[in-house]
Design an enzyme around this catalytic site. Structure first.
Site, PDB file in Angstrom:
ATOM      1  N   ARG A  33     -19.539  23.513 -13.214  1.00 43.43           N
ATOM      2  CA  ARG A  33     -18.555  22.453 -12.950  1.00 43.43           C
ATOM      3  C   ARG A  33     -18.595  21.969 -11.496  1.00 43.43           C
ATOM      4  NH1 ARG A  33     -12.401  22.198 -12.346  1.00 43.43           N
ATOM      5  NH2 ARG A  33     -11.765  20.297 -13.450  1.00 43.43           N
ATOM      6  N   LEU A  59     -11.469  14.375 -12.520  1.00 47.47           N
ATOM      7  CA  LEU A  59     -12.208  15.316 -13.352  1.00 47.47           C
ATOM      8  C   LEU A  59     -11.156  16.105 -14.125  1.00 47.47           C
ATOM      9  CD1 LEU A  59     -14.759  17.020 -14.096  1.00 47.47           C
ATOM     10  CD2 LEU A  59     -14.384  18.299 -11.999  1.00 47.47           C
ATOM     11  N   SER A  60     -11.172  15.988 -15.454  1.00 45.66           N
ATOM     12  CA  SER A  60     -10.140  16.643 -16.264  1.00 45.66           C
ATOM     13  C   SER A  60     -10.135  18.146 -16.053  1.00 45.66           C
ATOM     14  CB  SER A  60     -10.358  16.350 -17.752  1.00 45.66           C
ATOM     15  OG  SER A  60     -10.180  14.986 -18.028  1.00 45.66           O
ATOM     16  N   GLN A  61      -8.960  18.754 -16.195  1.00 48.52           N
ATOM     17  CA  GLN A  61      -8.885  20.204 -16.044  1.00 48.52           C
ATOM     18  C   GLN A  61      -9.683  20.879 -17.165  1.00 48.52           C
ATOM     19  OE1 GLN A  61      -4.378  20.316 -17.422  1.00 48.52           O
ATOM     20  NE2 GLN A  61      -5.167  22.382 -17.296  1.00 48.52           N
ATOM     21  N   ILE A  64      -8.140  21.102 -20.754  1.00 50.57           N
ATOM     22  CA  ILE A  64      -8.069  19.927 -21.626  1.00 50.57           C
ATOM     23  C   ILE A  64      -9.455  19.559 -22.149  1.00 50.57           C
ATOM     24  CG2 ILE A  64      -8.253  18.008 -19.975  1.00 50.57           C
ATOM     25  CD1 ILE A  64      -5.672  18.350 -22.829  1.00 50.57           C
TER      26      ILE A  64
END
EC number: 2.1.1.77
Length: 213
Positions: A33, A59-61, A64
């Protein structure tokens, strides 16, 4: 920062939050990531948090991303053709590309998509086709799709996306303005109707129209 222990801690947090798919958890654990963030933020890559990537986008967690991927794979069975609305950093794209045969990814902000392309090429993922366009329209020329995942929230579900679902195809999408709900829509192949399930409250950037170069 990128040690196995750091990634294992992230996976433990996702398990605690209810992500159960071992396949998805392994994808999260094995995907770097930190490569999807600017260097100044890379030390926070394995926190379960959304992080800025510029242009007002995030940047989505990891939770999710894992949850939406788990829902999509669980509802669609073994999807081959998947449409992603919002390439963003390319992180969700990367997770999907490791799970399905081919991903078509639409992004309205060209510099973000260009950077995402470079990252996925660097990781050796060649099963993604990109389009710089308004995501609300989907990609009708490439449809129908077994599954569609949206990383941005419209006020209402775009009819254009529903029409691009194959029979028994699924749409995973956050919906709403001030209050958003992660929503699953399944296209019933026999009666050709749409079955909608509201799943959990979420917070995403809005699905905006138009494009940025």
């Amino acid at each position: 920062m990128t040690s196995k222990r750091t990634r294992d801690r992230l996976v433990e947090r996702l398990l605690e939050q209810g992500v159960t798919s071992q396949f998805v958890l392994e994808l999260i654990a094995n995907t770097p990531r930190h490569l999807f963030l600017d260097e100044a933020l890379s030390h926070r890559a394995y926190e379960d948090a959304s992080l800025p990537i510029g242009f007002g986008q995030t940047l989505s967690q990891p939770y999710i991303v894992a949850r939406m991927t788990e829902i999509l794979l669980g509802a669609a069975g073994d999807p081959k053709r998947v449409l992603e609305i919002g390439t963003g950093s390319g992180y969700q794209t990367c997770i999907l590309a490791q799970a399905v045969e081919h991903v078509w990814s639409v992004e309205r902000i060209k510099p973000l998509q260009d950077k995402a392309k470079q990252r996925l090429r660097h990781l050796g993922l060649n099963n993604v086709t990109y389009k710089h366009a308004d995501g609300g329209f989907g990609w009708p020329e490439q449809g129908p799709f077994d599954a569609i995942l949206s990383a941005a929230a419209p006020r209402d579900i775009p009819k254009s996306l529903l029409q691009q679902l194959a029979p028994n195809g699924v749409l995973v999408i956050p919906v709403g303005a001030d209050e958003q709900v992660l929503t699953l829509v399944i296209r019933d192949g026999e009666e050709d109707k749409f079955i909608t399930q509201k799943l959990e409250p979420v917070k995403f950037v809005p699905l905006l129209s138009g494009v940025t170069r």
